[in-house]
Design a protein around this motif. Structure first.
Motif, mmCIF file in Angstrom:
data_model
loop_
_atom_site.group_PDB
_atom_site.id
_atom_site.type_symbol
_atom_site.label_atom_id
_atom_site.label_comp_id
_atom_site.label_asym_id
_atom_site.label_seq_id
_atom_site.Cartn_x
_atom_site.Cartn_y
_atom_site.Cartn_z
ATOM 1 N N VAL A 1 -30.193 74.270 119.672
ATOM 2 C CA VAL A 1 -29.974 75.705 119.786
ATOM 3 C C VAL A 1 -30.087 76.302 118.390
ATOM 4 C CG1 VAL A 1 -28.401 77.549 120.458
ATOM 5 C CG2 VAL A 1 -28.488 75.428 121.784
ATOM 6 N N ALA A 2 -31.061 77.175 118.200
ATOM 7 C CA ALA A 2 -31.352 77.731 116.879
ATOM 8 C C ALA A 2 -31.084 79.232 116.856
ATOM 9 C CB ALA A 2 -32.808 77.460 116.512
ATOM 10 N N VAL B 1 -29.972 75.715 112.642
ATOM 11 C CA VAL B 1 -29.250 74.976 113.682
ATOM 12 C C VAL B 1 -27.960 74.451 113.071
ATOM 13 C CG1 VAL B 1 -29.274 72.996 115.240
ATOM 14 C CG2 VAL B 1 -31.369 74.313 114.869
ATOM 15 N N PRO B 2 -26.804 75.037 113.377
ATOM 16 C CA PRO B 2 -25.535 74.519 112.844
ATOM 17 C C PRO B 2 -25.290 73.092 113.324
ATOM 18 C CG PRO B 2 -25.254 76.731 113.742
ATOM 19 C CD PRO B 2 -26.608 76.259 114.181
ATOM 20 N N THR C 1 -22.313 86.858 116.839
ATOM 21 C CA THR C 1 -23.345 86.977 115.814
ATOM 22 C C THR C 1 -24.374 88.036 116.174
ATOM 23 O OG1 THR C 1 -24.999 85.784 114.515
ATOM 24 C CG2 THR C 1 -24.802 85.182 116.831
ATOM 25 N N ASN C 2 -24.982 88.610 115.141
ATOM 26 C CA ASN C 2 -26.016 89.616 115.382
ATOM 27 C C ASN C 2 -27.407 89.011 115.396
ATOM 28 O OD1 ASN C 2 -26.143 88.977 112.695
ATOM 29 N ND2 ASN C 2 -26.294 91.093 111.960
ATOM 30 N N LEU C 3 -27.516 87.674 115.397
ATOM 31 C CA LEU C 3 -28.818 87.018 115.482
ATOM 32 C C LEU C 3 -29.046 86.482 116.887
ATOM 33 C CD1 LEU C 3 -29.360 84.906 112.218
ATOM 34 C CD2 LEU C 3 -30.112 87.224 112.747
ATOM 35 N N PRO C 4 -30.286 86.575 117.395
ATOM 36 C CA PRO C 4 -30.614 85.967 118.693
ATOM 37 C C PRO C 4 -30.728 84.452 118.548
ATOM 38 C CG PRO C 4 -32.582 86.915 117.721
ATOM 39 C CD PRO C 4 -31.442 87.275 116.806
ATOM 40 N N SER C 5 -30.753 83.774 119.660
ATOM 41 C CA SER C 5 -30.894 82.312 119.645
ATOM 42 C C SER C 5 -31.870 81.878 120.719
ATOM 43 C CB SER C 5 -29.544 81.623 119.856
ATOM 44 O OG SER C 5 -29.029 81.919 121.144
ATOM 45 N N PHE C 6 -32.448 80.684 120.545
ATOM 46 C CA PHE C 6 -33.256 80.077 121.592
ATOM 47 C C PHE C 6 -33.185 78.563 121.456
ATOM 48 C CE2 PHE C 6 -37.112 81.060 118.704
ATOM 49 C CZ PHE C 6 -37.037 79.837 118.062
ATOM 50 N N ASP C 7 -33.705 77.883 122.466
ATOM 51 C CA ASP C 7 -33.739 76.417 122.456
ATOM 52 C C ASP C 7 -35.043 75.944 121.840
ATOM 53 O OD1 ASP C 7 -31.305 76.333 123.733
ATOM 54 O OD2 ASP C 7 -32.169 76.093 125.741
#
Length: 293
Positions: free
Chosen positions: A151-152, A208-209, A218-224
């Protein structure tokens, strides 16, 4: 609704759409259905996308289809032109050939028979890199690995090269804001920088944490990020060396490897990233999604 909140929502809609396009490029992408899913009108859907991405949504889909096809024509030598067209969402070979020639100024057959090399070298010469002709890259023989889903959290903007450094600096600020110390740095090439002018490239910088942390606000989007089979190339060098390695992987290693490329974008996981930490070098692993033939 406040302007900042509205912009965040619009940014998320546009990025989710870009992710959908890349993940479903082999299908007939229906804009009416997607607008309905986001619960907005088709008119506003188009307006939001162009406002955020700086391009018409239909032209963006067309560009992504042709770019992915241009890669597959080089790497998947046992696939017919018709099959590659279908893999990239074209049901008609005639319309594919017409669109391809308009974009690359040559037919898919001419491209496959070597036209890609001159086209790519021209793109790289613009950014002061050199041709790979005559260079030995055998030391870059990759490992074949199976990657796991990640998850990034990411920033996507148009422009590769000098703009990339600005994106990574934004990402550094986000890391500090969220007190994230243990993470992977990933550059994702949704647009292939060896066949797309860098001012037109959508480049994604991603984090990727490596430890559990609450990022629900968070104000950032994420995707796989892709999980599956990849060719993994280790490298260390300057910015231009990454581009040269990408060119070698697609133009030399993949066509002779016995594997085929997929429509999933390649990416780099950095150990040292001059865009982020001004170390003077880039060191990491370059991943190319592949399939067994």
């Amino acid at each position: 609704m406040k302007k900042k909140e509205t912009n965040f929502i619009h940014n998320k809609i546009s990025n989710d759409m870009m992710n959908y396009i890349n993940n479903h490029i082999d299908t007939d992408i229906n804009i009416d259905d997607l607008a309905y899913e986001f619960n907005i009108s088709k008119y506003h859907f188009h307006r939001i996308f162009k406002e955020q991405m700086g391009a018409n949504i239909y032209e963006t889909i067309k560009s992504i289809r042709l770019q992915k096809a241009s890669n597959l024509l080089i790497t998947n030598k046992y696939s017919t032109i018709t099959k590659i067209a279908n893999m990239c969402g074209y049901s008609s070979q005639t319309s594919f050939i017409r669109a391809f020639k308009e974009r690359f100024e040559q037919t898919p057959k001419q491209w496959r028979n070597g036209g890609y090399s001159q086209y790519s070298n021209k793109i790289l010469s613009i950014c002061n890199t050199v041709s790979l002709v005559g260079e030995n890259y055998e030391c870059f023989e990759p490992q074949i690995v199976k990657t796991e889903k990640k998850v990034a959290y990411y920033i996507r903007e148009k422009g590769y090269g000098t703009r990339s450094k600005k994106l990574w600096q934004k990402m550094k600020a986000w890391l500090y804001t969220n007190d994230i110390e243990n993470y992977e740095q990933i550059g994702i090439y949704h647009d292939n920088p060896i066949i797309t002018e860098h001012s037109d490239c959508y480049y994604v910088v991603a984090i990727v944490p490596n430890s559990k942390i609450d990022l629900s606000n968070t104000n950032l989007p994420s995707f796989d990020i892709h999980a599956g089979l990849c060719a993994c190339f280790s490298f260390e060098g300057q910015y231009i060396d990454i581009l040269k390695l990408i060119q070698w992987a697609y133009h030399h290693w993949l066509p002779e490897s016995g594997y085929e490329a997929t429509t999933i974008p390649s990416y780099t996981i950095f150990e040292k990233n001059d865009f982020l930490d001004s170390s003077g070098v880039f060191k990491g692993k370059y991943y190319v999604p592949i399939k067994f033939t």
